[in-house]
Design a protein around this motif. Structure first.
Motif, PDB file in Angstrom:
ATOM      1  N   TRP C  67       0.849  -1.324   0.058  1.00 54.34           N
ATOM      2  CA  TRP C  67       0.089   0.015   0.122  1.00 54.34           C
ATOM      3  C   TRP C  67       0.814   1.304  -0.097  1.00 54.34           C
ATOM      4  N   ASP C  68       1.861   1.226   0.775  1.00 54.29           N
ATOM      5  CA  ASP C  68       2.689   2.258   0.859  1.00 54.29           C
ATOM      6  C   ASP C  68       3.538   2.695  -0.548  1.00 54.29           C
ATOM      7  N   GLU C  69       3.800   1.549  -1.222  1.00 53.81           N
ATOM      8  CA  GLU C  69       4.547   1.884  -2.316  1.00 53.81           C
ATOM      9  C   GLU C  69       3.442   2.362  -3.318  1.00 53.81           C
ATOM     10  N   LEU C  70       2.246   1.825  -3.536  1.00 57.61           N
ATOM     11  CA  LEU C  70       1.452   2.216  -4.429  1.00 57.61           C
ATOM     12  C   LEU C  70       1.001   3.875  -4.343  1.00 57.61           C
ATOM     13  N   SER C  71       1.045   4.263  -2.785  1.00 52.31           N
ATOM     14  CA  SER C  71       0.381   5.574  -2.654  1.00 52.31           C
ATOM     15  C   SER C  71       1.645   6.677  -3.096  1.00 52.31           C
ATOM     16  N   LYS C  72       2.911   6.108  -3.336  1.00 56.75           N
ATOM     17  CA  LYS C  72       3.845   6.876  -3.606  1.00 56.75           C
ATOM     18  C   LYS C  72       3.931   7.323  -5.177  1.00 56.75           C
ATOM     19  N   SER C  73       3.068   6.566  -5.760  1.00 57.68           N
ATOM     20  CA  SER C  73       3.490   6.529  -7.312  1.00 57.68           C
ATOM     21  C   SER C  73       2.993   7.786  -7.849  1.00 57.68           C
ATOM     22  N   ASP C  74       3.493   8.270  -8.836  1.00 55.99           N
ATOM     23  CA  ASP C  74       3.100   9.718  -9.540  1.00 55.99           C
ATOM     24  C   ASP C  74       3.594   9.615 -11.097  1.00 55.99           C
ATOM     25  N   GLY C  75       3.853  10.708 -11.681  1.00 54.45           N
ATOM     26  CA  GLY C  75       4.560  10.800 -12.962  1.00 54.45           C
ATOM     27  C   GLY C  75       4.018   9.768 -13.938  1.00 54.45           C
ATOM     28  N   ASN C  76       5.299   9.450 -14.710  1.00 55.01           N
ATOM     29  CA  ASN C  76       5.243   8.363 -15.456  1.00 55.01           C
ATOM     30  C   ASN C  76       5.019   7.053 -14.968  1.00 55.01           C
ATOM     31  N   ILE C  77       3.717   6.672 -14.556  1.00 52.08           N
ATOM     32  CA  ILE C  77       3.662   5.518 -13.798  1.00 52.08           C
ATOM     33  C   ILE C  77       4.048   4.257 -14.372  1.00 52.08           C
ATOM     34  N   ILE C  78       3.745   4.375 -15.935  1.00 54.29           N
ATOM     35  CA  ILE C  78       4.046   2.925 -16.551  1.00 54.29           C
ATOM     36  C   ILE C  78       5.315   2.600 -16.309  1.00 54.29           C
ATOM     37  N   ILE C 119      -4.662  -7.123  -1.372  1.00 56.77           N
ATOM     38  CA  ILE C 119      -3.652  -6.538  -2.040  1.00 56.77           C
ATOM     39  C   ILE C 119      -3.830  -6.510  -3.650  1.00 56.77           C
ATOM     40  N   ILE C 120      -4.127  -7.632  -4.006  1.00 63.45           N
ATOM     41  CA  ILE C 120      -4.398  -7.556  -5.556  1.00 63.45           C
ATOM     42  C   ILE C 120      -5.433  -6.856  -5.907  1.00 63.45           C
ATOM     43  N   LEU C 121      -6.811  -6.671  -5.323  1.00 63.65           N
ATOM     44  CA  LEU C 121      -7.688  -5.725  -5.864  1.00 63.65           C
ATOM     45  C   LEU C 121      -7.001  -4.296  -5.637  1.00 63.65           C
ATOM     46  N   GLN C 122      -6.142  -3.919  -4.464  1.00 62.73           N
ATOM     47  CA  GLN C 122      -5.809  -2.654  -4.638  1.00 62.73           C
ATOM     48  C   GLN C 122      -4.988  -2.080  -5.709  1.00 62.73           C
ATOM     49  N   GLU C 123      -4.064  -3.174  -6.004  1.00 59.06           N
ATOM     50  CA  GLU C 123      -2.958  -3.013  -7.181  1.00 59.06           C
ATOM     51  C   GLU C 123      -3.645  -2.896  -8.254  1.00 59.06           C
ATOM     52  N   ASN C 124      -4.760  -3.532  -8.623  1.00 59.49           N
ATOM     53  CA  ASN C 124      -5.589  -3.509  -9.915  1.00 59.49           C
ATOM     54  C   ASN C 124      -6.100  -2.260  -9.672  1.00 59.49           C
ATOM     55  N   LYS C 125      -6.818  -1.739  -8.836  1.00 59.69           N
ATOM     56  CA  LYS C 125      -7.471  -0.351  -8.895  1.00 59.69           C
ATOM     57  C   LYS C 125      -6.449   0.762  -9.031  1.00 59.69           C
ATOM     58  N   ALA C 126      -5.229   0.695  -8.499  1.00 68.96           N
ATOM     59  CA  ALA C 126      -4.378   1.791  -8.418  1.00 68.96           C
ATOM     60  C   ALA C 126      -3.822   1.807  -9.866  1.00 68.96           C
ATOM     61  N   LEU C 127      -3.870   0.735 -10.341  1.00 67.03           N
ATOM     62  CA  LEU C 127      -3.178   0.569 -11.852  1.00 67.03           C
ATOM     63  C   LEU C 127      -4.270   1.020 -12.789  1.00 67.03           C
ATOM     64  N   ALA C 128      -5.432   0.751 -12.787  1.00 66.98           N
ATOM     65  CA  ALA C 128      -6.465   1.394 -13.515  1.00 66.98           C
ATOM     66  C   ALA C 128      -6.617   2.822 -13.550  1.00 66.98           C
ATOM     67  N   GLU C 129      -6.595   3.231 -12.360  1.00 65.94           N
ATOM     68  CA  GLU C 129      -6.646   4.906 -12.131  1.00 65.94           C
ATOM     69  C   GLU C 129      -5.291   5.387 -12.851  1.00 65.94           C
TER      70      GLU C 129
END
Lengths: 194, 194, 194, 194
Positions: C67-78, C119-129
């Motif tokens: 979760w921590d890692e996901l919330s840090k993401s920004d900019g060129n996410i891919i 975790i998987i659901l969160q990751e999928n959601k973050a990725l979709a966003e």
DNA sequence: GATGAATGAGCTTTCATTCAT
DNA sequence: CATGAATGAAAGCTCATTCAT
């Protein structure tokens, strides 16, 4: 390393009973049983899948011998009963220690409790039947033979309990006077029967 | 963090007795006592230096209450004794479960055994003294009042034992007929005294 | 002998994760955890009442960091995501070994499975966003962004699995070409949008 | 007492696979295998000299069936592949649970890992060959058919993993859209080929 | 006084493995 | 071939006890 068939279930139960009386239920460990029997812990577990099962098998074993003894009785049942009872209440009677230990164990284990209940019921029944042989009717009006059986059994257990607690308990004297009580009661009956 | 005097030794003993009856001696742990009392293990340890000491203090506590009860007795001692005895032998009598548990524990712990022996001796003595009040002499020749006391006590314990094992034990009936037995014995005495 | 406060729960979890990856779940023993952490088994048990609880706490710990890692993401996410993914799939990636080990463990433990599902659901959601930021609409008609997220996540896990099994797996090449695929897909979108 | 040939190695392997999926590798015991197969522990041991060997034989068995399946493929390979893949990822797919369990087991057992690596390599190779039939050249420049195979395989495994973790995973929808992706990619190729 | 983290010995239980039959 | 009693090492876990705070 595996030596097949070195020990039988019955030998294990005998060892377990020894341990139970020697160490008490608090320190009744399967390791001790194994050591007493001269096998490994694994062996004990092979025969009894759990500690509880071993305990239960001990109880069943006792029930069995109790039943055997009862079925042998004949002739002057009372005198014999008193003799047996007396033998069970020397200060460190193996039998009564084991019995009381299991009774207490039964407070928190219904399977054990039920087995022991069975013993008591059987004993009471056998006692009532034998009383019938010597007392065609109750020596005291209003007291059924079933109750007499309960009371007699209770006296025996209660005396054993006192004897186990007290090193100086007067076993001989108590049983001698108990016999007098019994004779007196039998005498009463004859009076009533006239 | 330390709160002063938040719990008394007596409260701990009360909790410990609860645990002992609830879980049996096999699972009588200081952690359980602590949880029941709402304190930590360390606190239990602070008050009783060892587990054995706690057990012993429980026994002493019982001795104390037993003594208190005995000293209150007066008047029609027998009727009252029977009443007390009966109350102690409902199917899950706290008192007798505790007592028998400790008796079994006493088999392997002399300090406990001696304390319990003391209780029994006291009870027997008190009973003998009270019998003297209503039976100037023994109703049956050759049976001393001391032995009568032993027998009566034994009956009470033995019946309690049966009641604890058997859910359907006829407590009322047994005690009713036991009272008749007692009355009959008292009657005998009058006859003999003439 | 008791040294208070020598270790924290987090240190224990760290040691436990090490053990889990080093020995596998089959040989994941609390003894090993204790040794790795330099404490006794009892200490491990003091903090986690059962082995299962420790396992669960490891899973929760991973969820937290995920979760921590996901919330840090920004900019060129891919680009960043691919970088992260790649780092996770070296032949003996600690993370993916741990993750897959726990997934398998989750097959027979619903609490664990539910956490991992989270975790998987969160990751999928973050990725979709994050996909939404770079793909205003899906590059291929009929495929929702949610599905794109599922697929991308699946690719990353699937590649990690292959890399863990195969010492010679061409991580660099595969990810380089995967990036091309991504760029191509992004190009497609622009075409469609005209 | 010895009954000749009452059980074949294959039956034992089948039972073992059942156990492995049912209980997980953590509780995968030879006793359970024996019980499931209806034989004794000794018999299991007679056929597989060690537990590890049994595990390895399970893996080999899976490799065998995997190979069989691949060699049967023909015609519209992709549609069929997707169908197969989908069938493997119902929420409690026996196959993928078994596969992932063994993968994790392979992390600490090189013999197992190598066998599974072989499966993956074979699958990738077969997939690449079949892709060649429908894609004379890669639909996207710079991505080799080998990589396409890796990616497709990864997607299938990754989706299965998510489906195993999540009871509500949209298997149908995901695979339907995945097929669209595939068709779109195939369309791309035609464009490029002009 | 009271706490609670830590200990270490010992418990019940499991299990791969052996071997006489 | 197949059995199953026996093993022994090691697992998970409990618990009385200690001690710095």
């Amino acid at each position: 390393m595996a030596k097949p068939n070195v020990i039988s279930k019955n030998e294990l139960i005998r060892s377990a009973k020894k341990c139970l009386v020697k160490n008490g239920i608090e320190k009744f460990t399967l390791r001790a049983v194994a050591e007493t029997a001269g096998v490994t812990q694994g062996t004990v577990y092979y025969h009894f899948r759990t500690k509880e099962q071993l305990l239960l098998d001990i109880v069943k074993d006792i029930c069995g011998s109790s039943w055997d003894e009862l079925s042998k009785s004949d002739g002057n049942i009372i005198k014999q009963a008193i003799e047996t009872a007396k033998s069970r209440c020397s200060h460190d009677s193996f039998f009564h220690k084991l019995f009381l230990t299991l009774v207490v164990s039964g407070f928190h284990n219904d399977k054990i409790r039920e087995q022991l209940e069975g013993i008591i019921l059987q004993e009471n029944k056998a006692l009532a039947e034998n009383l019938l042989k010597i007392w065609p009717s109750s020596p005291i009006k209003g007291i059924s033979l079933d109750t007499w059986a309960i009371i007699l059994n209770a006296v025996v257990d209660g005396i054993a309990l006192q004897a186990l607690l007290s090193k100086n308990f007067p076993v001989e004297k108590t049983y001698a006077e108990l016999e007098k009580l019994f004779i007196a009661l039998s005498g009463l009956q004859e009076v009533e029967n006239k």
